[in-house]
Design an enzyme around this catalytic site. Structure first.
Site, PDB file in Angstrom:
ATOM      1  N   ARG A 215       0.810  -1.226   0.000  1.00  0.00           N
ATOM      2  CA  ARG A 215       0.000   0.000   0.000  1.00  0.00           C
ATOM      3  C   ARG A 215       0.840   1.271   0.000  1.00  0.00           C
ATOM      4  NH1 ARG A 215      -3.813  -1.912   3.693  1.00  0.00           N
ATOM      5  NH2 ARG A 215      -2.481  -3.737   3.628  1.00  0.00           N
ATOM      6  N   THR A 216       1.927   1.302   0.737  1.00  0.00           N
ATOM      7  CA  THR A 216       2.691   2.555   0.797  1.00  0.00           C
ATOM      8  C   THR A 216       3.336   2.866  -0.564  1.00  0.00           C
ATOM      9  OG1 THR A 216       3.109   2.171   3.139  1.00  0.00           O
ATOM     10  CG2 THR A 216       4.477   3.816   2.066  1.00  0.00           C
TER      11      THR A 216
ATOM     12  N   LYS B 299      22.380  -8.126  -5.522  1.00  0.00           N
ATOM     13  CA  LYS B 299      23.733  -8.573  -5.889  1.00  0.00           C
ATOM     14  C   LYS B 299      24.781  -7.963  -4.953  1.00  0.00           C
ATOM     15  CE  LYS B 299      22.534  -8.745 -10.793  1.00  0.00           C
ATOM     16  NZ  LYS B 299      22.662  -7.984 -12.052  1.00  0.00           N
TER      17      LYS B 299
ATOM     18  N   ARG C 175      12.068   3.407   1.537  1.00  0.00           N
ATOM     19  CA  ARG C 175      11.716   2.505   2.647  1.00  0.00           C
ATOM     20  C   ARG C 175      12.871   1.538   2.828  1.00  0.00           C
ATOM     21  NH1 ARG C 175       6.333  -0.764   4.101  1.00  0.00           N
ATOM     22  NH2 ARG C 175       5.839   1.342   4.755  1.00  0.00           N
TER      23      ARG C 175
ATOM     24  N   HIS D 181       7.506   6.452  10.374  1.00  0.00           N
ATOM     25  CA  HIS D 181       6.757   6.318   9.117  1.00  0.00           C
ATOM     26  C   HIS D 181       5.860   7.563   9.038  1.00  0.00           C
ATOM     27  CE1 HIS D 181       4.720   4.766   5.767  1.00  0.00           C
ATOM     28  NE2 HIS D 181       4.249   3.633   6.235  1.00  0.00           N
TER      29      HIS D 181
HETATM   30  C1  NCD Z   1       3.125  -0.495   8.382  1.00  0.00           C
HETATM   31  C2  NCD Z   1       4.602  -0.431   8.119  1.00  0.00           C
HETATM   32  O1  NCD Z   1       5.087  -0.965   7.122  1.00  0.00           O
HETATM   33  O2  NCD Z   1       5.250   0.199   8.916  1.00  0.00           O
HETATM   34  N1  NCD Z   1       2.313  -0.607   7.263  1.00  0.00           N
HETATM   35  C3  NCD Z   1       2.115   0.459   6.418  1.00  0.00           C
HETATM   36  O3  NCD Z   1       3.015   1.117   5.985  1.00  0.00           O
HETATM   37  N2  NCD Z   1       0.858   0.728   6.069  1.00  0.00           N
HETATM   38  C4  NCD Z   1       2.761  -1.371   9.496  1.00  0.00           C
HETATM   39  C5  NCD Z   1       2.955  -2.866   9.372  1.00  0.00           C
HETATM   40  O4  NCD Z   1       3.704  -3.362   8.545  1.00  0.00           O
HETATM   41  O5  NCD Z   1       2.315  -3.568  10.177  1.00  0.00           O
END
Ligand code: NCD
Length: 327
Positions: free
Chosen positions: A50-51, A78, A100, A130
């Site tokens: 989703r992100t 690699k 990320r 986040h």
């Molecule tokens: C979260 C994350 O990746 O920090 N999810 C997200 O970004 N919507 C929380 C999770 O992974 O549980």
């Protein structure tokens, strides 16, 4: 980088800008020309659906070119380092890098090491922060609760491994809400007593005083030991089922950043109930990320005017750019 560094004014500016953008996005033609010719790179070293998609949709709706770069299937597998990857992307001319990474501090390192001149947006670094998730959560809460002053937000679950919880605690404290973290002692980080929030081990005691309740996933992929006896016991004490939900105040909302583990921290009945705003959170994420990219890349300091016919016009972006260049 982090909601802990965000002032109240900056946070409100992002939320107000996202509100304007949400209004524009309700039109049949959703795309705005604002970031035409700009390149946004999604640099994801950790799994995400989703992100990453949310940032991609956000950048595309602002007409930016988007490059999705995930560690799987790239030279990172690699053995290429974050530095080499950054230098490669820099040579390709990225204006913003959305990163990320499983290491806390990776986004900060990328932004400050001098490897890239592009803007860096933290899309989740290890167990640290986040920030855009907390901003979309705040956006969703503001819409439902009308504001933050004196509102009580309860965040439940694996706080120890949750960058979402950290970002929310800081942002909500800045905005004036009262946050309570609820978790078994084993899933609370050392030093949580210094965070701007309250802490409880007893979910049933806190539920009736919550205007919003946010359930967190138990992050098994970050665990290397037993943090609770059994899944069943965890659910019984720290899960939200219909019975517990019934003890929330009338207008309280149920939130979850996703991905949910139905039957563990949240029952299917609760996830699909009228009080659940989980799907709204996803939709709001796009508006909030559009606001972040817009404010970073267009250099504008003001919210988009509510009555402007062409609020994100090329002229405005150009002016902001000149201003940025002069600065
Ligand atoms: C979260 C994350 O990746 O920090 N999810 C997200 O970004 N919507 C929380 C999770 O992974 O549980």
């Amino acid at each position: 980088m982090s909601t802990a560094d965000l002032t109240r004014d900056d946070a409100v500016l992002i939320l107000d800008t996202a509100e304007e953008i949400a209004r524009l996005s309700a039109r049949p033609i959703k795309k705005l020309p604002t970031l035409r010719g700009r390149t946004v790179v999604n640099l994801f070293f950790e799994d995400s659906t989703r992100t990453r998609t949310s940032f991609e949709v956000a950048a595309k709706r602002l007409s930016a070119d988007v490059i999705n770069f995930s560690a799987k299937g790239s030279s990172v597998s690699k053995g290429e380092s974050l530095k080499d990857t950054a230098l490669t992307l820099e040579a390709m001319g990225a204006d913003a890098v959305v990163v990320r990474h499983s290491a806390s501090g990776a986004a900060y390192r990328l932004a400050t090491a001098g490897w890239t001149s592009s803007h860096v947006v933290n899309a989740g670094d290890g167990t640290h922060e986040h920030p855009t998730q907390a901003l979309l959560d705040a956006f969703t809460m503001r819409r439902h609760l009308g504001g933050f002053d004196g509102r009580r937000v309860t965040v439940v679950g694996d706080v120890l491994h949750s960058r979402v919880a950290r970002s929310n605690v800081h942002l909500l404290a800045t905005l004036g809400a009262r946050v309570t973290l609820v978790a078994p002692p084993t899933l609370l980080p050392v030093g949580v007593g210094n965070w701007p929030c309250e802490v409880s081990y007893d979910l049933d005691a806190v539920v009736p005083d919550s205007d919003a309740i946010m359930m967190l996933r138990v992050q098994r992929e970050r665990m290397n030991g037993g943090f609770f006896p059994t899944q069943r016991e965890y659910s019984r004490r720290y899960g939200l089922d219909a019975q517990r939900m019934a003890r929330l105040p009338d207008k309280a909302i149920v939130m979850h950043p996703g991905p949910m583990v139905r039957g563990m921290e949240i029952s299917a009945e609760v996830a699909d109930s009228d009080r659940s705003v989980i799907v709204e959170q996803v939709a709001n994420g796009v508006s909030v990320r559009m606001a972040v990219l817009y404010l970073l890349l267009s250099g504008s300091e003001s919210a988009i005017g509510p009555d402007s016919a062409e609020p994100l016009s090329a002229e405005k972006s150009k002016k902001a750019e000149q201003k940025g260049a002069a600065a």
